[in-house]
Design a protein around this motif. Structure first.
Motif: not given
Ligand SMILES: O=C(O)CCC(=O)C(=O)O
Length: 283
Positions: A166-173, A209-214, A107-116
């Motif tokens: 290597k991945a961009d870890t500012t965008q990916s977990f 990433p999840n760019h949505s605020p909420d 289960i991925y929760y991916k809350p607001p502002k989470a990386r992809g």
């Protein structure tokens, strides 16, 4: 309904040619709500078996407050029921031609502002042999580009397993990705709660990433092996038939858990801890 009746020839052709297929409304909105409530309640209880990084409610990283859960079907009855659901079994049978073996829930929760999660191929980790693995990815929330929907590279089921970089870890977990040729189309999977995306284990996919605020972007994921598989990476044992009985498979030498958690600066962190039976990691 037999497996072949649940999938039309056009749907099978789409899956074979594009590597993926969305079955819309496969589960009802009420069922999706039930799963959302269930997994939010489980996460609120704290650490669970299979958690690779623990839960840190005070962290500034939203993914540490809501880390994904893995292999819940090994200890949670509702997750096992979903993994073996007859609708999924019928769809996979129709798409792949034989009843699959079930090996993983997430289960991925991916809350607001989470990386992809950077682009990757699931078969890199599962190493089903012969054949491949297939994912059933069910949207629990409306998924769009703003909240980091899944994105796939159509046709990449015919690609070989790619070497990772290597991945961009500012965008990916996760810290590895697969390079794809410039200009390769990457298609966003816009989905509603209860829609299920099926994709071949060779298909290159990931999410931003999840760019949505909420808005959360929760998804319930099952990983399966095509019915001809005789081996899978150790991390994915035991494999189950769709009636829940265990099927004895050999262990593929390569493979491991799906990605390694890294901090935003790329430092490898804790996700390796607690991984059961991880062998032959290729990362
Ligand atoms: O849901 C996501 O963002 C990524 C999931 C994924 O890559 C997978 O299930 O293999």
């Amino acid at each position: 309904m037999t497996p072949t009746e649940s999938i039309s020839p056009q749907q099978k052709q789409h899956f074979e040619q594009q590597g993926y297929l969305i079955l819309r409304g496969m589960f009802s909105a009420d069922e999706a709500q039930q799963y959302r409530d269930h997994y939010m309640a489980l996460r609120a209880q704290g650490a669970k078996p299979g958690d690779l990084s623990g839960v840190d409610a005070t962290s500034r990283d939203p993914l540490k407050k809501f880390p994904r859960m893995i292999h819940m079907h090994r200890w949670d009855a509702l997750s096992l029921e979903w993994l073996l659901d007859r609708r999924i079994a019928a769809a996979l049978g129709g798409l792949t031609g034989a009843e699959p073996f079930a090996v993983q829930t997430m289960i991925y929760y991916k809350p607001p502002k989470a990386r992809g999660q950077a682009l990757h191929q699931d078969q890199f980790y599962l190493r089903a042999q012969p054949g491949t693995c297939v994912a059933a990815w069910m949207a629990l929330d409306a998924c769009d580009e703003a909240n980091g929907c899944l994105r796939v590279v159509p046709g990449s089921q015919d690609w070989p397993l790619l070497c990772t970089v290597k991945a961009d870890t500012t965008q990916s977990f996760t810290d590895v990705t697969v390079p794809i040729p410039d200009g390769t189309p990457v298609v966003s999977m816009l989905m509603q709660p209860g829609d299920v995306l099926f994709f071949n284990g060779q298909v290159v996919h990931g999410s931003g990433p999840n760019h949505s605020p909420d808005r959360f972007r929760r998804s319930l994921i099952g990983h399966y092996l095509t019915g001809d598989a005789r081996q899978v990476a150790k991390y994915y044992h035991p494999a189950l038939r769709m009636d829940g009985s265990v099927v004895e498979l050999d262990t593929s030498e390569a493979g491991g858990a799906c990605g390694v958690w890294v901090e935003q600066d790329g430092t490898p962190a804790i996700e390796l801890a607690g991984v059961e039976g991880i062998t032959g990691r290729t990362e």
